[in-house]
Design a protein around this motif. Structure first.
Motif, PDB file in Angstrom:
ATOM      1  N   ASN A 111      -3.868  -5.683  17.675  1.00 36.19           N
ATOM      2  CA  ASN A 111      -3.903  -5.250  16.333  1.00 36.19           C
ATOM      3  C   ASN A 111      -4.497  -3.772  16.232  1.00 36.19           C
ATOM      4  O   ASN A 111      -4.469  -3.022  15.716  1.00 36.19           O
ATOM      5  N   SER A 164     -11.860  -4.863   3.767  1.00 31.77           N
ATOM      6  CA  SER A 164     -10.727  -4.781   4.395  1.00 31.77           C
ATOM      7  C   SER A 164     -10.938  -4.190   6.117  1.00 31.77           C
ATOM      8  O   SER A 164      -9.931  -4.389   6.710  1.00 31.77           O
ATOM      9  N   LYS A 170      -7.481  -5.624   8.287  1.00 28.63           N
ATOM     10  CA  LYS A 170      -6.455  -6.311   7.424  1.00 28.63           C
ATOM     11  C   LYS A 170      -5.429  -5.095   7.375  1.00 28.63           C
ATOM     12  O   LYS A 170      -5.301  -4.519   6.097  1.00 28.63           O
ATOM     13  N   ASP A 184      -2.234  -4.768   6.576  1.00 28.22           N
ATOM     14  CA  ASP A 184      -1.270  -4.652   5.417  1.00 28.22           C
ATOM     15  C   ASP A 184      -1.989  -4.273   4.410  1.00 28.22           C
ATOM     16  O   ASP A 184      -1.584  -3.164   3.593  1.00 28.22           O
ATOM     17  N   GLU A 185      -3.208  -4.705   4.021  1.00 27.26           N
ATOM     18  CA  GLU A 185      -4.196  -4.133   2.978  1.00 27.26           C
ATOM     19  C   GLU A 185      -4.366  -2.538   3.024  1.00 27.26           C
ATOM     20  O   GLU A 185      -4.251  -1.812   2.008  1.00 27.26           O
ATOM     21  N   PHE A 199      -2.829  -0.266   4.963  1.00 25.07           N
ATOM     22  CA  PHE A 199      -1.455   0.389   4.783  1.00 25.07           C
ATOM     23  C   PHE A 199      -1.001   0.645   3.566  1.00 25.07           C
ATOM     24  O   PHE A 199      -0.743   1.814   3.096  1.00 25.07           O
ATOM     25  N   ASN A 200      -0.933  -0.486   2.457  1.00 26.54           N
ATOM     26  CA  ASN A 200      -0.728  -0.396   1.214  1.00 26.54           C
ATOM     27  C   ASN A 200      -1.800   0.666   0.455  1.00 26.54           C
ATOM     28  O   ASN A 200      -1.249   1.299  -0.550  1.00 26.54           O
TER      29      ASN A 200
END
Length: 354
Positions: free
Chosen positions: A161, A197, A233, A235-236, A238-239
């Motif tokens: 990751n 995050s 994290k 996805d957090e 990226f959003n």
């Protein structure tokens, strides 16, 4: 927060990269995934090569080397600046400040103010803000801003990751007072509710490292890392980037009464190629105006990516040219920032190897 500064300019940028180059394909055997899966992910994310330091190389080593290069090549007078500001999240020690160590390595005058700032992805913009404020004191005419991290030392070798992303390096930016009356605008926001995050859970005073924090544990996605390692994290983050950065950019456009065509370049932090491409597409900004070629070549160097992007994509053209640029940093903190400024007639803008 919208801050304004006048009579300031960037006069030079030097990036210092470790000579040690690691290729993504050479490490895929470390991950708990099939080779086919890892190769597919690498193409999507833009994983390529990256630069990482040797085990005995620290932030102070990179910065000292770069400053000596500038001194030796008559690009910076050792007695011409009154402050050094270091932005890093991988200091040499908890105590003392790494900027003091660098000053000691260089035998700088005891009148030189040394400051460490704990900032990551938006560290270049936060460092520029601090440098501008020092220049506003009236007693300081030139500041040396250092952006450096060696976070590869804090990423698990079995973490697909984060491991393929993280690179090391340093940048040295010279900021001076000038008679230019143009305004530099800084837009800066921070949301501490999302601070965790991006984090390294153990190792600080709240959660000291011990034998247990060094144990590798598998996460739900199949990555192995310990509590001493960087964890994100994805996805957090990226959003957050896809939502908050466009909002701030449109706020800048509205307040400055400009549109996206105003800037020649958008030099943004580069977490990975995929994220930058999606951001450019969302903002309808051509890739060539928002370069995304750093992470796949050098790695994500945290607060070092923006000045490195400038050196890589402008280089010698900045010595005679004039460019209206939007500088952007976003990530750990959570922090996001944009700067409207001009880069023109720099005295140097180059990349060297350590």
């Amino acid at each position: 927060m919208h801050l304004k500064f006048k009579n300031k300019k960037i006069t030079g940028i030097l990036s210092v990269l470790p000579s040690n180059e690691i290729n993504y394909l050479d490490e895929i055997g470390n991950y708990n995934f099939s080779e086919k899966q890892s190769i597919k992910l690498g193409k999507i994310m833009g994983y390529g090569s990256r630069r990482i330091v040797n085990s005995n190389t620290s932030v102070s080593d990179l910065c000292t080397y770069g400053l000596n290069y500038l001194f030796d090549n008559n690009l910076l007078d050792k007695n011409s600046f009154q402050s050094i500001v270091l932005c890093t999240q991988s200091p040499d020690h908890f105590i003392p400040a790494t900027s003091n160590i660098i000053a000691g390595n260089l035998n700088l005058s005891d009148d030189v103010i040394c400051l460490d700032i704990n900032q990551g992805c938006a560290g270049f913009e936060v460092g520029l803000m601090q440098s501008f404020m020092l220049l506003d004191t009236g007693a300081i005419n030139k500041v040396v801003l250092l952006n450096a991290d060696v976070l590869s030392k804090k990423v698990s070798i079995k973490d697909r990751n984060s491991r393929p992303l993280v690179g090391d390096g340093a940048s040295i930016t010279i900021i001076e007072n000038c008679e230019n009356d143009e305004t530099i605008d800084i837009f800066l926001k921070m949301d501490g509710s999302g601070a965790l995050s991006l984090q390294i859970p153990a190792g600080g005073f709240k959660f000291p490292s011990d034998e247990k924090t060094s144990e590798l544990v598998q996460d739900a996605a199949g990555n192995y890392r310990s509590l001493n390692d960087l964890v994100m994290k994805g996805d957090e983050v990226f959003n957050f980037v896809q939502t908050k950065v466009p909002e701030l950019l449109y706020e800048m456009f509205e307040k400055l009464k400009i549109d996206k065509s105003f800037f020649d370049y958008y030099f943004f932090h580069q977490p990975n190629k995929f994220m930058l491409e999606k951001l450019a597409e969302k903002l309808e900004i051509p890739y060539e105006k928002m370069p995304n070629n750093i992470c796949e070549k050098y790695g994500n160097g945290s607060n070092n990516t923006v000045p490195l992007t400038i050196c890589e994509n402008l280089g010698k053209s900045s010595l005679k040219g004039s460019y209206k640029v939007c500088l952007g940093g976003f990530g750990v903190g959570l922090t996001w920032s944009l700067i409207n400024c001009k880069l023109e007639n720099l005295e140097f803008c180059e990349i060297i190897n350590y």
